[in-house]
Scaffold this motif. Structure first.
Motif, PDB file in Angstrom:
ATOM      1  N   MET A  27     -23.349 -23.477  17.399  1.00  0.00           N
ATOM      2  CA  MET A  27     -23.141 -22.925  18.738  1.00  0.00           C
ATOM      3  C   MET A  27     -24.021 -21.701  18.961  1.00  0.00           C
ATOM      4  SD  MET A  27     -21.594 -23.419  21.544  1.00  0.00           S
ATOM      5  CE  MET A  27     -20.276 -24.535  21.104  1.00  0.00           C
ATOM      6  N   GLY A  28     -24.129 -20.843  17.966  1.00  0.00           N
ATOM      7  CA  GLY A  28     -24.995 -19.672  18.102  1.00  0.00           C
ATOM      8  C   GLY A  28     -26.447 -20.062  18.300  1.00  0.00           C
ATOM      9  N   ASN A  29     -26.856 -21.119  17.630  1.00  0.00           N
ATOM     10  CA  ASN A  29     -28.240 -21.574  17.717  1.00  0.00           C
ATOM     11  C   ASN A  29     -28.584 -22.111  19.108  1.00  0.00           C
ATOM     12  OD1 ASN A  29     -30.771 -21.969  16.493  1.00  0.00           O
ATOM     13  ND2 ASN A  29     -30.312 -24.110  16.069  1.00  0.00           N
ATOM     14  N   ILE A  30     -27.616 -22.773  19.753  1.00  0.00           N
ATOM     15  CA  ILE A  30     -27.880 -23.405  21.053  1.00  0.00           C
ATOM     16  C   ILE A  30     -27.281 -22.630  22.219  1.00  0.00           C
ATOM     17  CG2 ILE A  30     -27.919 -25.684  19.969  1.00  0.00           C
ATOM     18  CD1 ILE A  30     -25.141 -26.186  21.142  1.00  0.00           C
ATOM     19  N   GLN A  31     -26.542 -21.561  21.951  1.00  0.00           N
ATOM     20  CA  GLN A  31     -25.732 -20.925  22.984  1.00  0.00           C
ATOM     21  C   GLN A  31     -26.558 -20.450  24.176  1.00  0.00           C
ATOM     22  OE1 GLN A  31     -22.886 -18.134  21.460  1.00  0.00           O
ATOM     23  NE2 GLN A  31     -22.343 -17.325  23.457  1.00  0.00           N
ATOM     24  N   LYS A  32     -27.655 -19.748  23.918  1.00  0.00           N
ATOM     25  CA  LYS A  32     -28.486 -19.242  25.017  1.00  0.00           C
ATOM     26  C   LYS A  32     -28.971 -20.389  25.896  1.00  0.00           C
ATOM     27  CE  LYS A  32     -31.137 -16.329  27.317  1.00  0.00           C
ATOM     28  NZ  LYS A  32     -30.588 -15.303  28.223  1.00  0.00           N
ATOM     29  N   THR A  33     -29.470 -21.436  25.276  1.00  0.00           N
ATOM     30  CA  THR A  33     -29.999 -22.570  26.029  1.00  0.00           C
ATOM     31  C   THR A  33     -28.901 -23.310  26.777  1.00  0.00           C
ATOM     32  OG1 THR A  33     -31.652 -22.820  24.282  1.00  0.00           O
ATOM     33  CG2 THR A  33     -31.433 -24.630  25.844  1.00  0.00           C
ATOM     34  N   VAL A  34     -27.763 -23.538  26.130  1.00  0.00           N
ATOM     35  CA  VAL A  34     -26.666 -24.272  26.756  1.00  0.00           C
ATOM     36  C   VAL A  34     -26.091 -23.499  27.936  1.00  0.00           C
ATOM     37  CG1 VAL A  34     -24.288 -25.012  26.396  1.00  0.00           C
ATOM     38  CG2 VAL A  34     -26.032 -25.649  24.742  1.00  0.00           C
ATOM     39  N   THR A  93     -13.177 -22.757  23.641  1.00  0.00           N
ATOM     40  CA  THR A  93     -13.303 -22.245  25.012  1.00  0.00           C
ATOM     41  C   THR A  93     -14.517 -22.811  25.740  1.00  0.00           C
ATOM     42  OG1 THR A  93     -14.552 -20.276  24.296  1.00  0.00           O
ATOM     43  CG2 THR A  93     -12.140 -20.086  24.423  1.00  0.00           C
ATOM     44  N   PHE A  94     -15.511 -23.310  25.012  1.00  0.00           N
ATOM     45  CA  PHE A  94     -16.691 -23.869  25.664  1.00  0.00           C
ATOM     46  C   PHE A  94     -16.383 -25.193  26.364  1.00  0.00           C
ATOM     47  CE2 PHE A  94     -18.670 -20.775  23.007  1.00  0.00           C
ATOM     48  CZ  PHE A  94     -19.837 -20.425  23.663  1.00  0.00           C
ATOM     49  N   LEU A  95     -15.238 -25.788  26.052  1.00  0.00           N
ATOM     50  CA  LEU A  95     -14.845 -27.001  26.750  1.00  0.00           C
ATOM     51  C   LEU A  95     -14.506 -26.716  28.210  1.00  0.00           C
ATOM     52  CD1 LEU A  95     -12.593 -28.519  23.940  1.00  0.00           C
ATOM     53  CD2 LEU A  95     -14.810 -29.420  24.696  1.00  0.00           C
ATOM     54  N   TRP A  96     -14.132 -25.469  28.508  1.00  0.00           N
ATOM     55  CA  TRP A  96     -13.825 -25.041  29.872  1.00  0.00           C
ATOM     56  C   TRP A  96     -14.581 -23.743  30.142  1.00  0.00           C
ATOM     57  CZ3 TRP A  96     -10.127 -26.018  26.092  1.00  0.00           C
ATOM     58  CH2 TRP A  96      -9.499 -27.273  26.178  1.00  0.00           C
ATOM     59  N   PRO A  97     -15.878 -23.828  30.379  1.00  0.00           N
ATOM     60  CA  PRO A  97     -16.701 -22.619  30.479  1.00  0.00           C
ATOM     61  C   PRO A  97     -16.347 -21.750  31.690  1.00  0.00           C
ATOM     62  CG  PRO A  97     -17.974 -24.581  31.094  1.00  0.00           C
ATOM     63  CD  PRO A  97     -16.677 -25.064  30.542  1.00  0.00           C
ATOM     64  N   VAL A 101     -13.657 -15.829  30.305  1.00  0.00           N
ATOM     65  CA  VAL A 101     -13.118 -16.402  29.066  1.00  0.00           C
ATOM     66  C   VAL A 101     -14.151 -16.323  27.940  1.00  0.00           C
ATOM     67  CG1 VAL A 101     -12.264 -18.527  27.987  1.00  0.00           C
ATOM     68  CG2 VAL A 101     -11.537 -17.920  30.306  1.00  0.00           C
ATOM     69  N   LEU A 102     -15.410 -16.563  28.272  1.00  0.00           N
ATOM     70  CA  LEU A 102     -16.479 -16.485  27.270  1.00  0.00           C
ATOM     71  C   LEU A 102     -16.515 -15.125  26.611  1.00  0.00           C
ATOM     72  CD1 LEU A 102     -19.128 -17.495  25.893  1.00  0.00           C
ATOM     73  CD2 LEU A 102     -20.340 -16.606  27.908  1.00  0.00           C
ATOM     74  N   TYR A 103     -16.463 -14.064  27.414  1.00  0.00           N
ATOM     75  CA  TYR A 103     -16.595 -12.724  26.857  1.00  0.00           C
ATOM     76  C   TYR A 103     -15.319 -12.279  26.133  1.00  0.00           C
ATOM     77  CZ  TYR A 103     -20.925 -12.441  29.544  1.00  0.00           C
ATOM     78  OH  TYR A 103     -22.189 -12.655  30.030  1.00  0.00           O
ATOM     79  N   ILE A 104     -14.143 -12.689  26.629  1.00  0.00           N
ATOM     80  CA  ILE A 104     -12.899 -12.380  25.913  1.00  0.00           C
ATOM     81  C   ILE A 104     -12.871 -13.089  24.562  1.00  0.00           C
ATOM     82  CG2 ILE A 104     -10.388 -12.686  25.936  1.00  0.00           C
ATOM     83  CD1 ILE A 104     -10.523 -12.354  28.999  1.00  0.00           C
ATOM     84  N   ARG A 169     -23.233 -31.790  26.980  1.00  0.00           N
ATOM     85  CA  ARG A 169     -22.609 -30.531  26.546  1.00  0.00           C
ATOM     86  C   ARG A 169     -21.177 -30.766  26.085  1.00  0.00           C
ATOM     87  NH1 ARG A 169     -24.836 -28.359  31.494  1.00  0.00           N
ATOM     88  NH2 ARG A 169     -22.713 -28.351  32.342  1.00  0.00           N
ATOM     89  N   GLN A 170     -20.416 -31.515  26.869  1.00  0.00           N
ATOM     90  CA  GLN A 170     -19.017 -31.748  26.524  1.00  0.00           C
ATOM     91  C   GLN A 170     -18.885 -32.492  25.198  1.00  0.00           C
ATOM     92  OE1 GLN A 170     -15.995 -30.805  28.024  1.00  0.00           O
ATOM     93  NE2 GLN A 170     -17.370 -29.397  29.102  1.00  0.00           N
ATOM     94  N   LEU A 171     -19.752 -33.448  24.949  1.00  0.00           N
ATOM     95  CA  LEU A 171     -19.729 -34.178  23.682  1.00  0.00           C
ATOM     96  C   LEU A 171     -19.971 -33.226  22.514  1.00  0.00           C
ATOM     97  CD1 LEU A 171     -19.698 -36.779  21.980  1.00  0.00           C
ATOM     98  CD2 LEU A 171     -22.155 -37.020  22.479  1.00  0.00           C
ATOM     99  N   VAL A 172     -20.965 -32.357  22.657  1.00  0.00           N
ATOM    100  CA  VAL A 172     -21.284 -31.400  21.596  1.00  0.00           C
ATOM    101  C   VAL A 172     -20.109 -30.464  21.356  1.00  0.00           C
ATOM    102  CG1 VAL A 172     -22.761 -29.455  20.973  1.00  0.00           C
ATOM    103  CG2 VAL A 172     -23.769 -31.519  21.968  1.00  0.00           C
ATOM    104  N   PHE A 173     -19.521 -29.931  22.413  1.00  0.00           N
ATOM    105  CA  PHE A 173     -18.408 -28.991  22.260  1.00  0.00           C
ATOM    106  C   PHE A 173     -17.194 -29.655  21.618  1.00  0.00           C
ATOM    107  CE2 PHE A 173     -20.112 -26.784  26.332  1.00  0.00           C
ATOM    108  CZ  PHE A 173     -21.126 -26.192  25.589  1.00  0.00           C
ATOM    109  N   GLN A 174     -16.899 -30.898  21.986  1.00  0.00           N
ATOM    110  CA  GLN A 174     -15.754 -31.597  21.408  1.00  0.00           C
ATOM    111  C   GLN A 174     -15.938 -31.838  19.912  1.00  0.00           C
ATOM    112  OE1 GLN A 174     -15.482 -35.126  23.814  1.00  0.00           O
ATOM    113  NE2 GLN A 174     -14.807 -34.019  25.645  1.00  0.00           N
TER     114      GLN A 174
END
Length: 462
Positions: A27-34, A93-97, A101-104, A169-174
């Motif tokens: 997730m850290g590797n792809i987070q900026k791009t996603v 939490t990435f399932l419901w961006p 919520v992201l920052y919390i 995105r949803q597939l990756v997060f799941q």
């Protein structure tokens, strides 16, 4: 056949962390791009990957001061479980961006990181001895960093389009959420470690002066034990040797930011890398993982059999690897690559092959630094391992948080200049401390066993 409980615990710890961090590191590797792709689909979403990671490591840094107190009340196993649960929550939490919520969740996972990594350091130490500390730290690092294979192979296979769609995105997060849950369940099987750790005397303390007893649970009242643990951490931080090692810790944090997010994102944002540039993000992570695993297995697991495979020679190897990686990034990537898709070029035509070689060197160099830091701290600070590992993670996470913050504001070339300077200082600091530690140990254990080597701050005595 009797099972070595200490080694079994190290293996469970390693594989459990590997699964949890398969999710988090991917997730850290792809987070900026996603997150950039989510912003394009949802105008109400304004979350930034670098800002999220900066919050994580800033919270991580602050909570590292309190982690030894928490561990003194609960023990390392509970600390690891609570901490890794926070990672699972963050990934889910990435399932419901949502921006808030992201920052919390980023702050929550920062708390969890402090608990899990400080607990990990103590748990690794009390399940090892003098002969197995380097081996166990190397095996842990090799297994742990193999997480970069699994997650990034998955990313490489699914990120085939220039734009990342919602269903992808949803597939990756799941998948990543499920993997982190499996890792958490595995960590539940960790057993109580041996009652005593026999790492031998810490440097500067003779065996007649002090026996090493590291119980998992404190005998003091919990609040008193927590206060003492906090005071011990402050006292240890201002010692000469720890202050010098802090330069090495800071460098590991700066390089963590670069290889875990900035470098791979820069590759994906450079249009000259080709139509498959988004999939190169995953391939870059795989190459980093190859370097991490090879470095951890060779320089860690073989350290007990090969004297030249530990200490300052390994860190010098890491210096060479990272120097190559930074030069490759300077030549191959444009200055504005960390921010968004760009048509700009570096000093040479963009080369995916050179980019992957740089990724491999980043992983190998990081393994060189981290395996030796873990081994050195676990040996020198055997009696204060919780505090020592907490301070390591404090310095590392402060540097990581600061570098994630400036990564959103300064170009790639300025970032590389900061990395190069800190690489020189961090390498020199480790070598000075490690060589002095070897020399002192030889004097105490060899020709002058009756002499307890203790000097002032100039020789880094604690």
């Amino acid at each position: 056949m009797r099972v070595d409980r200490g080694f079994l615990n190290v293996m469970i710890l390693s594989w459990g962390f590997m699964l949890v961090f398969t999710a988090f590191q991917t997730m850290g590797n792809i987070q900026k791009t996603v997150l950039e792709s989510i912003s394009k689909d949802d105008p109400n979403f304004h979350g930034d990957g670098y800002t999220s990671l900066a919050i994580i490591y800033a919270t991580f840094a602050l909570c590292n001061w309190l982690a030894p107190s928490f561990i003194s009340m609960t023990g390392p196993r509970t600390s690891i479980m609570v901490g890794c649960s926070c990672y699972v929550i963050f990934i889910a939490t990435f399932l419901w961006p949502r921006t808030e919520v992201l920052y919390i969740a980023s702050a929550v996972v920062g708390i969890g990181a402090a608990l899990s990594w400080t607990g990990h350091g103590l748990f690794l130490t009390i399940n090892s001895d003098t002969e197995t500390m380097s081996r166990n730290s190397g095996l842990f690092w090799a297994i742990f960093q193999s997480s970069l294979f699994i997650g990034n192979i998955f990313v490489y296979l699914v990120f085939k389009e220039p734009e990342i769609k919602e269903d992808v995105r949803q597939l990756v997060f799941q998948v990543l959420t499920g993997v982190s849950v499996v890792g958490l369940v595995l960590l539940l099987t960790m057993r109580k470690p041996p009652q005593l750790a026999s790492l031998g005397p810490a440097e500067g303390v003779s065996s007649a002066d002090k026996e090493l007893h590291i119980p998992e649970m404190p005998r003091e009242r919990p609040l008193i034990a927590a206060w003492h643990a906090l005071c011990d951490a402050f006292r240890l931080f201002i010692t000469g040797r720890m202050l010098v090692l802090a330069l090495t810790f800071v460098y590991t944090g700066l390089s963590l930011t670069f290889f875990s997010s900035v470098y791979s994102s820069s590759i994906g944002f450079t249009k000259a890398m080709g139509e498959d540039r988004k999939s190169l993000i995953g391939l870059s992570g795989i190459c980093i993982g190859v370097g991490e695993v090879v470095g951890g297995a060779f320089f860690g697991a073989l350290a007990s059999k090969c004297g030249n495979c530990s200490g300052w020679p390994v860190v010098i190897t890491g210096f060479v690897m990272h120097t190559f990686a930074y030069i490759a990034a300077l030549l191959n990537l444009p200055n504005n690559a960390p921010f968004n898709d760009t048509d700009s070029l570096g000093f040479i035509d963009a080369s995916p092959t050179l980019a992957m070689a740089g990724s491999l060197a980043l992983g190998l160099g990081d393994a060189c630094f981290n395996t030796q830091v873990y081994a050195l701290l676990g040996t020198i600070y055997a009696n204060d391992s919780a505090s020592a590992f907490a301070l390591f993670k404090f310095c590392q996470s402060v540097a990581t948080a600061v570098s994630f913050f400036y990564s959103s504001h300064i170009g790639l070339y300025e970032q590389l200049a900061i990395l190069a300077l800190s690489l020189i200082l961090g390498t020199a600091s480790f070598c000075i401390v490690e060589v002095k530690h070897r020399r002192t140990k030889r004097l105490n254990d060899g020709s002058c066993p009756e002499i307890n080597i203790t000097t002032d701050i100039g020789t880094f005595s604690d």
